[in-house]
Design a protein around this motif. Structure first.
Motif, PDB file in Angstrom:
ATOM      1  N   GLN A 170      39.500 -50.586 -48.966  1.00 15.31           N
ATOM      2  CA  GLN A 170      38.400 -51.391 -48.694  1.00 15.31           C
ATOM      3  C   GLN A 170      37.156 -50.528 -49.001  1.00 15.31           C
ATOM      4  OE1 GLN A 170      38.213 -50.925 -44.316  1.00 15.31           O
ATOM      5  NE2 GLN A 170      36.013 -51.262 -44.112  1.00 15.31           N
ATOM      6  N   ARG A 171      36.422 -51.802 -49.477  1.00 11.72           N
ATOM      7  CA  ARG A 171      35.117 -51.217 -50.165  1.00 11.72           C
ATOM      8  C   ARG A 171      34.057 -51.744 -49.421  1.00 11.72           C
ATOM      9  NH1 ARG A 171      36.444 -49.507 -55.075  1.00 11.72           N
ATOM     10  NH2 ARG A 171      38.348 -49.732 -56.362  1.00 11.72           N
ATOM     11  N   SER A 172      34.168 -51.943 -48.100  1.00  9.36           N
ATOM     12  CA  SER A 172      32.921 -52.700 -47.434  1.00  9.36           C
ATOM     13  C   SER A 172      32.609 -51.872 -46.014  1.00  9.36           C
ATOM     14  CB  SER A 172      32.613 -54.093 -47.322  1.00  9.36           C
ATOM     15  OG  SER A 172      33.580 -54.499 -47.064  1.00  9.36           O
ATOM     16  N   LEU A 173      31.791 -52.159 -45.298  1.00  7.23           N
ATOM     17  CA  LEU A 173      31.660 -51.654 -43.641  1.00  7.23           C
ATOM     18  C   LEU A 173      30.478 -52.620 -43.142  1.00  7.23           C
ATOM     19  CD1 LEU A 173      30.534 -48.049 -44.065  1.00  7.23           C
ATOM     20  CD2 LEU A 173      32.636 -48.662 -43.970  1.00  7.23           C
ATOM     21  N   TYR A 174      31.708 -53.788 -41.727  1.00  5.90           N
ATOM     22  CA  TYR A 174      31.383 -53.777 -41.047  1.00  5.90           C
ATOM     23  C   TYR A 174      29.645 -53.128 -40.141  1.00  5.90           C
ATOM     24  CZ  TYR A 174      30.739 -57.455 -37.055  1.00  5.90           C
ATOM     25  OH  TYR A 174      30.160 -58.158 -35.690  1.00  5.90           O
ATOM     26  N   VAL A 175      28.750 -54.200 -40.241  1.00  3.42           N
ATOM     27  CA  VAL A 175      27.762 -53.878 -40.020  1.00  3.42           C
ATOM     28  C   VAL A 175      27.782 -55.154 -38.159  1.00  3.42           C
ATOM     29  CG1 VAL A 175      24.924 -53.694 -39.570  1.00  3.42           C
ATOM     30  CG2 VAL A 175      26.686 -53.223 -41.637  1.00  3.42           C
ATOM     31  N   THR A 206      30.351 -61.560 -46.662  1.00  9.43           N
ATOM     32  CA  THR A 206      31.421 -61.403 -46.586  1.00  9.43           C
ATOM     33  C   THR A 206      32.157 -59.827 -46.822  1.00  9.43           C
ATOM     34  OG1 THR A 206      31.824 -62.512 -49.176  1.00  9.43           O
ATOM     35  CG2 THR A 206      31.980 -63.669 -47.134  1.00  9.43           C
ATOM     36  N   PRO A 207      33.244 -59.581 -46.480  1.00  9.27           N
ATOM     37  CA  PRO A 207      33.368 -58.348 -46.419  1.00  9.27           C
ATOM     38  C   PRO A 207      34.331 -57.962 -47.723  1.00  9.27           C
ATOM     39  CG  PRO A 207      35.167 -59.262 -44.939  1.00  9.27           C
ATOM     40  CD  PRO A 207      33.962 -60.418 -45.473  1.00  9.27           C
ATOM     41  N   ASP A 208      34.547 -56.561 -48.326  1.00  7.70           N
ATOM     42  CA  ASP A 208      35.806 -56.563 -49.553  1.00  7.70           C
ATOM     43  C   ASP A 208      36.791 -55.017 -48.685  1.00  7.70           C
ATOM     44  OD1 ASP A 208      37.516 -55.816 -51.463  1.00  7.70           O
ATOM     45  OD2 ASP A 208      35.635 -55.648 -52.610  1.00  7.70           O
ATOM     46  N   LEU A 209      37.959 -55.863 -48.456  1.00  4.09           N
ATOM     47  CA  LEU A 209      38.822 -55.220 -47.884  1.00  4.09           C
ATOM     48  C   LEU A 209      40.062 -55.273 -48.800  1.00  4.09           C
ATOM     49  CD1 LEU A 209      38.816 -57.077 -44.044  1.00  4.09           C
ATOM     50  CD2 LEU A 209      37.805 -55.690 -44.901  1.00  4.09           C
TER      51      LEU A 209
END
Length: 214
Positions: A170-175, A206-209
């Protein structure tokens, strides 16, 4: 860590090394990841998942300060390992002789009020807090991306989003949208190692999961 009344976060252990020269540091157990420094200079990392308990280095002078920053990466919650104590467990040996005179500083990171920031040129190497602001016209859910950063924690407006690690997946975090506000928003990053390239944080739709399986 539990003896310090701390459940999560980090603990900083420090002691003075008796003499200069090449040495071997051995610890009973690392729970879960330890960064080792001598006089503030990074020496290496010991990780529980790799069963690492020893590290060799050269002490530059007598009474050099050995610092070990230990991160709690999560707890085992099943089976015989459910009593999952954190920190440095057991004795610490330097060339077979027990090291004494330790200080232990809990760093739960439950609040960032006491941090003092200063303008710097080149990005430092080693655990460092970074702070920046982003202006937002319309508040909405989003995802924070940290290209070029290595490992650490992220807060927005004092709200802890979570931890990041460049190794992924995972390379992103949800805000969540309610964390943000119209106008200026403060982003704080604790980078444990070093950031490469521009010290930028991106908010994307968009996320990067990481890789997905079909």
């Amino acid at each position: 860590m539990e003896q310090l009344g701390q459940d999560f976060g980090y603990v900083l252990y420090q002691t003075a090394l008796p003499s200069a020269g090449p040495v071997l540091l051995e610890v009973g157990s690392v729970r879960d990841r330890a960064q080792v420094f001598v006089d503030g200079q990074p020496i290496g990392v010991l990780e529980r998942e790799n069963h690492e308990r020893a590290i060799a280095f050269t002490v530059p002078r007598a009474d050099a300060v050995l610092s070990v920053l230990v991160e709690n990466q999560g707890r085992v919650n099943y089976g015989s390992g459910v009593h999952d104590r954190k920190g440095l467990l057991g004795r610490a040996l330097l060339d077979g002789t027990e090291l004494t005179g330790w200080s232990s500083r809990p760093l739960p990171l439950t609040a960032l009020d006491g941090l003092a920031f200063a303008e710097t040129g080149a990005a430092p190497v080693g655990p460092t807090f970074h702070r920046g602001t982003v202006r937002i016209d319309e508040v909405a859910d989003t995802f924070v991306h940290l290209p070029g950063w290595t490992k650490g924690n992220v807060w927005i407006n004092g709200f802890h989003l979570g931890r990041y690690w460049s190794r992924g997946p995972q390379r992103s975090l949800y805000v969540p949208g309610p964390v943000l506000r119209p106008g200026a928003n403060e982003i704080t990053v604790l980078e444990l190692h070093a950031a490469h390239g521009a010290l930028t944080v991106e908010l994307r739709e968009t996320p990067d999961l990481g890789p997905t399986e079909e």
